[in-house]
Scaffold this motif. Sequence first.
Motif, PDB file in Angstrom:
ATOM      1  N   TYR A  21     -12.278   5.961  -3.704  1.00  0.00           N
ATOM      2  CA  TYR A  21     -11.395   4.834  -3.400  1.00  0.00           C
ATOM      3  C   TYR A  21     -10.951   4.867  -1.944  1.00  0.00           C
ATOM      4  O   TYR A  21     -10.928   3.836  -1.256  1.00  0.00           O
ATOM      5  CB  TYR A  21     -10.186   4.909  -4.340  1.00  0.00           C
ATOM      6  CG  TYR A  21      -9.109   3.895  -4.078  1.00  0.00           C
ATOM      7  CD1 TYR A  21      -9.215   2.591  -4.562  1.00  0.00           C
ATOM      8  CD2 TYR A  21      -7.965   4.244  -3.368  1.00  0.00           C
ATOM      9  CE1 TYR A  21      -8.209   1.668  -4.328  1.00  0.00           C
ATOM     10  CE2 TYR A  21      -6.954   3.325  -3.137  1.00  0.00           C
ATOM     11  CZ  TYR A  21      -7.086   2.040  -3.618  1.00  0.00           C
ATOM     12  OH  TYR A  21      -6.096   1.128  -3.384  1.00  0.00           O
ATOM     13  N   PHE A  22     -10.597   6.043  -1.451  1.00  0.00           N
ATOM     14  CA  PHE A  22     -10.114   6.211  -0.080  1.00  0.00           C
ATOM     15  C   PHE A  22     -11.170   5.753   0.925  1.00  0.00           C
ATOM     16  O   PHE A  22     -10.869   5.003   1.866  1.00  0.00           O
ATOM     17  CB  PHE A  22      -9.747   7.681   0.143  1.00  0.00           C
ATOM     18  CG  PHE A  22      -9.124   7.965   1.482  1.00  0.00           C
ATOM     19  CD1 PHE A  22      -7.747   7.969   1.629  1.00  0.00           C
ATOM     20  CD2 PHE A  22      -9.908   8.265   2.585  1.00  0.00           C
ATOM     21  CE1 PHE A  22      -7.160   8.239   2.863  1.00  0.00           C
ATOM     22  CE2 PHE A  22      -9.337   8.538   3.822  1.00  0.00           C
ATOM     23  CZ  PHE A  22      -7.958   8.524   3.955  1.00  0.00           C
ATOM     24  N   ILE A  23     -12.409   6.190   0.736  1.00  0.00           N
ATOM     25  CA  ILE A  23     -13.482   5.844   1.682  1.00  0.00           C
ATOM     26  C   ILE A  23     -13.757   4.340   1.653  1.00  0.00           C
ATOM     27  O   ILE A  23     -13.896   3.692   2.702  1.00  0.00           O
ATOM     28  CB  ILE A  23     -14.763   6.638   1.356  1.00  0.00           C
ATOM     29  CG1 ILE A  23     -14.531   8.139   1.602  1.00  0.00           C
ATOM     30  CG2 ILE A  23     -15.930   6.143   2.217  1.00  0.00           C
ATOM     31  CD1 ILE A  23     -15.657   9.022   1.110  1.00  0.00           C
ATOM     32  N   GLY A  24     -13.830   3.757   0.449  1.00  0.00           N
ATOM     33  CA  GLY A  24     -14.073   2.324   0.347  1.00  0.00           C
ATOM     34  C   GLY A  24     -12.968   1.504   0.984  1.00  0.00           C
ATOM     35  O   GLY A  24     -13.226   0.540   1.718  1.00  0.00           O
ATOM     36  N   GLN A  25     -11.715   1.893   0.737  1.00  0.00           N
ATOM     37  CA  GLN A  25     -10.594   1.156   1.298  1.00  0.00           C
ATOM     38  C   GLN A  25     -10.516   1.312   2.816  1.00  0.00           C
ATOM     39  O   GLN A  25     -10.106   0.376   3.517  1.00  0.00           O
ATOM     40  CB  GLN A  25      -9.284   1.638   0.664  1.00  0.00           C
ATOM     41  CG  GLN A  25      -9.032   1.099  -0.727  1.00  0.00           C
ATOM     42  CD  GLN A  25      -8.603  -0.365  -0.695  1.00  0.00           C
ATOM     43  OE1 GLN A  25      -8.435  -0.969   0.337  1.00  0.00           O
ATOM     44  NE2 GLN A  25      -8.423  -0.934  -1.883  1.00  0.00           N
ATOM     45  N   LEU A  29     -10.249  -2.020   4.857  1.00  0.00           N
ATOM     46  CA  LEU A  29      -9.012  -2.321   5.573  1.00  0.00           C
ATOM     47  C   LEU A  29      -9.234  -2.434   7.079  1.00  0.00           C
ATOM     48  O   LEU A  29      -8.540  -3.210   7.753  1.00  0.00           O
ATOM     49  CB  LEU A  29      -7.962  -1.252   5.274  1.00  0.00           C
ATOM     50  CG  LEU A  29      -7.370  -1.316   3.855  1.00  0.00           C
ATOM     51  CD1 LEU A  29      -6.487  -0.101   3.598  1.00  0.00           C
ATOM     52  CD2 LEU A  29      -6.579  -2.605   3.658  1.00  0.00           C
ATOM     53  N   ALA A  30     -10.205  -1.691   7.613  1.00  0.00           N
ATOM     54  CA  ALA A  30     -10.541  -1.874   9.029  1.00  0.00           C
ATOM     55  C   ALA A  30     -11.039  -3.291   9.270  1.00  0.00           C
ATOM     56  O   ALA A  30     -10.669  -3.941  10.261  1.00  0.00           O
ATOM     57  CB  ALA A  30     -11.598  -0.850   9.456  1.00  0.00           C
ATOM     58  N   GLY A  31     -11.857  -3.797   8.337  1.00  0.00           N
ATOM     59  CA  GLY A  31     -12.317  -5.179   8.440  1.00  0.00           C
ATOM     60  C   GLY A  31     -11.177  -6.171   8.312  1.00  0.00           C
ATOM     61  O   GLY A  31     -11.138  -7.195   9.011  1.00  0.00           O
ATOM     62  N   LEU A 154      -4.319   5.816   5.278  1.00  0.00           N
ATOM     63  CA  LEU A 154      -5.453   4.910   5.140  1.00  0.00           C
ATOM     64  C   LEU A 154      -5.168   3.578   5.824  1.00  0.00           C
ATOM     65  O   LEU A 154      -5.950   3.081   6.642  1.00  0.00           O
ATOM     66  CB  LEU A 154      -5.726   4.695   3.650  1.00  0.00           C
ATOM     67  CG  LEU A 154      -6.819   3.728   3.227  1.00  0.00           C
ATOM     68  CD1 LEU A 154      -8.178   4.300   3.562  1.00  0.00           C
ATOM     69  CD2 LEU A 154      -6.731   3.488   1.717  1.00  0.00           C
ATOM     70  N   MET A 155      -4.023   2.991   5.498  1.00  0.00           N
ATOM     71  CA  MET A 155      -3.648   1.714   6.079  1.00  0.00           C
ATOM     72  C   MET A 155      -3.530   1.802   7.598  1.00  0.00           C
ATOM     73  O   MET A 155      -4.007   0.928   8.332  1.00  0.00           O
ATOM     74  CB  MET A 155      -2.327   1.247   5.471  1.00  0.00           C
ATOM     75  CG  MET A 155      -1.771  -0.030   6.089  1.00  0.00           C
ATOM     76  SD  MET A 155      -2.787  -1.483   5.793  1.00  0.00           S
ATOM     77  CE  MET A 155      -2.394  -1.765   4.051  1.00  0.00           C
ATOM     78  N   ASN A 156      -2.944   2.880   8.083  1.00  0.00           N
ATOM     79  CA  ASN A 156      -2.684   2.969   9.514  1.00  0.00           C
ATOM     80  C   ASN A 156      -3.867   3.487  10.301  1.00  0.00           C
ATOM     81  O   ASN A 156      -3.988   3.189  11.490  1.00  0.00           O
ATOM     82  CB  ASN A 156      -1.441   3.823   9.744  1.00  0.00           C
ATOM     83  CG  ASN A 156      -0.211   3.126   9.205  1.00  0.00           C
ATOM     84  OD1 ASN A 156       0.154   2.060   9.664  1.00  0.00           O
ATOM     85  ND2 ASN A 156       0.409   3.703   8.182  1.00  0.00           N
ATOM     86  N   GLY A 157      -4.754   4.235   9.647  1.00  0.00           N
ATOM     87  CA  GLY A 157      -6.021   4.550  10.292  1.00  0.00           C
ATOM     88  C   GLY A 157      -6.814   3.275  10.530  1.00  0.00           C
ATOM     89  O   GLY A 157      -7.380   3.058  11.612  1.00  0.00           O
ATOM     90  N   SER A 272       1.718   4.783  13.965  1.00  0.00           N
ATOM     91  CA  SER A 272       1.740   4.720  12.507  1.00  0.00           C
ATOM     92  C   SER A 272       0.835   5.781  11.898  1.00  0.00           C
ATOM     93  O   SER A 272       1.172   6.397  10.881  1.00  0.00           O
ATOM     94  CB  SER A 272       1.294   3.327  12.046  1.00  0.00           C
ATOM     95  OG  SER A 272       2.129   2.327  12.582  1.00  0.00           O
ATOM     96  N   LEU A 273      -0.314   5.999  12.528  1.00  0.00           N
ATOM     97  CA  LEU A 273      -1.253   7.016  12.044  1.00  0.00           C
ATOM     98  C   LEU A 273      -0.637   8.406  12.138  1.00  0.00           C
ATOM     99  O   LEU A 273      -0.742   9.215  11.203  1.00  0.00           O
ATOM    100  CB  LEU A 273      -2.541   6.935  12.855  1.00  0.00           C
ATOM    101  CG  LEU A 273      -3.694   7.838  12.432  1.00  0.00           C
ATOM    102  CD1 LEU A 273      -4.182   7.470  11.039  1.00  0.00           C
ATOM    103  CD2 LEU A 273      -4.845   7.734  13.433  1.00  0.00           C
ATOM    104  N   ILE A 274       0.025   8.696  13.250  1.00  0.00           N
ATOM    105  CA  ILE A 274       0.681   9.995  13.408  1.00  0.00           C
ATOM    106  C   ILE A 274       1.764  10.182  12.351  1.00  0.00           C
ATOM    107  O   ILE A 274       1.896  11.249  11.743  1.00  0.00           O
ATOM    108  CB  ILE A 274       1.265  10.129  14.821  1.00  0.00           C
ATOM    109  CG1 ILE A 274       0.142  10.152  15.862  1.00  0.00           C
ATOM    110  CG2 ILE A 274       2.119  11.396  14.947  1.00  0.00           C
ATOM    111  CD1 ILE A 274       0.633  10.064  17.296  1.00  0.00           C
ATOM    112  N   ALA A 275       2.550   9.114  12.115  1.00  0.00           N
ATOM    113  CA  ALA A 275       3.595   9.191  11.090  1.00  0.00           C
ATOM    114  C   ALA A 275       2.998   9.456   9.715  1.00  0.00           C
ATOM    115  O   ALA A 275       3.547  10.238   8.926  1.00  0.00           O
ATOM    116  CB  ALA A 275       4.402   7.896  11.070  1.00  0.00           C
TER     117      ALA A 275
END
Length: 416
Positions: A21-25, A29-31, A154-157, A272-275
């Motif tokens: 799920y993590f890899i697919g999202q 989400l980048a898209g 995931l969201m912030n990456g 956000s990624l660091i957080a």
Amino acid sequence: MAPTALPQFARALRSLNYRRYFIGQLISLAGTWMQQIAMSWLAYRLTHSALVLGMISFFGQIPILLFASVGGVWVDRVDRRKLLLATQFLAMMQAGVLAIVSWQALATPTLLMVLAFALGCLNALDVPARQAVAVQLVDNPDDLPNAIALNALLMNGARFVGPALAGVVVAEAGETACFVLNALSYLAVLAALAGIRLSAVPKSRGSALAAFHGGYRYALQHPTIRLLLLLVAGVSFFATSYSAMLPIFAREVFGGGARTYGLLVGSAGVGSLIASLVLAARDPAKPVGNLIAWAAPGIGFCLALFALTPWLGLAFVELMALGFCVIVTVAGSNTVIQSEVDEAYRGRVVGLYSMAFLGVSPLGSLAVGALAHAWGTRPTLLCGAFVTVLLGLTYRHVALGLGHAASGTRPDNPRR
């Protein structure tokens, strides 16, 4: 690296379902972020209007305010995997329509608002489902807080990668290319969802209306959940709507273009990624509530500094700090809420959280767009920063009074 050798901060990825799920999202989400950047830039290129930018953001997110609590009822009553398959497929179709409209030069502000509203309606179901499904994806229930933190990562990456890519793609190939890439990115998450199997969770019974009222009653009677929902809603209205004004800062304040816009959004994404990494790596025994109590007023301070700065390099640093404080506050609040909530109410409570975080934001975007049109962008953001500081300090005072809200310890469940 074998799953068993994963570091402690990524322990939820040891579960095969969550890893898929993590890899697919991550890809999807980048898209999604590429599409959001390209859509905002297209709207600004067509109109050069702060009000239109605010309206696009408003119509994209207002369905979450209107319908996410209803979506949470569905999440507690149906198969979450099948629900996610349906919403992700329909979102892919929306991206395809947007690509065709842009390619054929048919885009107008009204049509962009309609398409943003359509995606927002899908997100009113999709966002609560994605939040609630985490508990079913991990093999060990103790990994749930880490899975929630990794969801924020995931969201912030994606928020870091997507805008940076969008800035380059828009500059080199135009907005249409971003919309096409987003449509294709949904294939990754659809494939991941097709391959996972979820553990069973209790389903809500009885009438949907009674379930709807029960979710509100549960959240309002739970002191920690109630306090955190109010904090997240306040931050979303007064602070996070700054992002709708970034195209104006990119062109009119810093004299740049689409690439500058992507870098500004990406800078907030780095923070956000660091957080997210900090939250994922933290010792579960240490209270996340203490971090929230510091970060919440910090949002307002960082926003004020950004609104006043005339230098692009300094703006990048300030947006990194702002992104850090926002995610510590909202993702930390989500971690505490999902750790506190009874499983029978999870879908409905995360629906309310989605309303507070994503649903209230369009009201703020609409207000910021209108006020910036009348007063100017900098004064408008400074007003939001001032109110956010007051909200953060108020939360800190109340949380310390409650004790459990500041420490993250769980109180007795309220009457249901």
